[in-house]
Scaffold this motif. Structure first.
Motif, PDB file in Angstrom:
ATOM      1  N   HIS A  69       0.850  -1.185   0.000  1.00 37.65           N
ATOM      2  CA  HIS A  69       0.000   0.000   0.000  1.00 37.65           C
ATOM      3  C   HIS A  69       0.895   1.247   0.000  1.00 37.65           C
ATOM      4  O   HIS A  69       1.812   1.352   0.802  1.00 37.65           O
ATOM      5  CB  HIS A  69      -0.905  -0.014   1.235  1.00 37.65           C
ATOM      6  N   GLY A  87      -0.172  -1.431  -6.408  1.00 33.76           N
ATOM      7  CA  GLY A  87      -1.327  -1.302  -5.525  1.00 33.76           C
ATOM      8  C   GLY A  87      -2.088   0.005  -5.613  1.00 33.76           C
ATOM      9  O   GLY A  87      -2.543   0.522  -4.604  1.00 33.76           O
ATOM     10  N   GLN A 113      -5.350  -1.872  -8.092  1.00 33.41           N
ATOM     11  CA  GLN A 113      -5.634  -2.990  -7.190  1.00 33.41           C
ATOM     12  C   GLN A 113      -7.136  -3.129  -6.987  1.00 33.41           C
ATOM     13  O   GLN A 113      -7.822  -2.180  -6.596  1.00 33.41           O
ATOM     14  CB  GLN A 113      -4.939  -2.802  -5.836  1.00 33.41           C
TER      15      GLN A 113
END
Ligand SMILES: *Cc1c(COP(=O)(O)O)cnc(C)c1O
Length: 214
Positions: A69, A87, A113
């Motif tokens: 993240h 992500g 993502q």
């Protein structure tokens, strides 16, 4: 088994269209170098600081993938060198990446993502939001190369299969409008075989190569 042998073994079992990202988070540069010497060039990290430090120490032909993240205030540290960001899960993050890509005179490849598991604490956007983002098409310094997803951490292979199939179907749907998309990043040490059966073109493998993490 040595890292080198694990890598050879794994690579020889993969279909030729599947790209291997060696996930080296928490591992020392000496171990990354063993993989590098065995021919591995793509490494995945999930922390910005760790990746930037390793990037300085490793040979310059390594391709660095951000798999974790990503916080918006850290994009600036990666923008000069990152090869693929897996992500991306919001418009705001995408526009921040675009801004810093522009400053660095680069085009940065990104994956959106998608949340495919029922698990509550997983990052990711809905396929509808991804479709909207892709249709906007106003980020000059970004290339959206495809989708990334993580299956639930469960023993039930049928469940994992269902989630990966879902991502694969989404990808096919998006590709109809955006033909240059070519990457489905799905599959980790525990589930990469299922992911490949479901159409993965990029697997992210850590512990299977480097051993378990603390
Ligand atoms: C850590 C991590 C991996 C690799 O996990 P392993 O089970 O060690 O293969 C893959 N993808 C993401 C997003 C990760 O954070």
């Amino acid at each position: 088994m040595k890292i080198k042998d694990k890598l050879y073994h794994l690579k020889s079992s993969l279909p030729s269209n599947v790209v291997l990202v060696a996930v080296s988070k928490t591992k020392p540069v000496s171990e990354l170098m063993q993989a590098y010497d065995a021919g591995q060039r793509i490494f995945g990290e999930n922390k910005v600081q760790e990746m930037t430090i390793k990037q300085l120490q490793m040979p310059k032909d390594v391709k660095w993938h951000m798999i974790g993240h990503l916080q918006r205030n850290k994009v600036k540290y990666l923008a000069p060198f990152v090869s693929l960001i897996h992500g991306v899960d919001s418009f705001k993050l995408l526009s921040e990446i675009n801004k810093h890509a522009k400053k660095n005179n680069r085009i940065i490849d990104c994956l959106l993502q998608i949340k495919i598991s029922d698990d509550n604490n997983k990052f990711g956007m809905s396929i509808e939001d991804a479709e909207t983002l892709i249709s906007l098409d106003d980020f000059e310094n970004i290339k959206i190369r495809g989708l990334m997803g993580m299956a639930s951490f469960v023993a039930d292979e049928g469940q994992i299969n269902k989630e990966f199939k879902k991502l694969s179907l989404y990808f096919d749907r998006l590709k109809k409008n955006k033909n240059e998309m070519d990457i489905i990043s799905m599959g980790m040490s525990g589930d990469y075989k299922i992911a490949i059966d479901c159409g993965s073109t990029m697997i992210r493998i850590g512990s299977h190569i480097f051993g378990s993490r603390n």
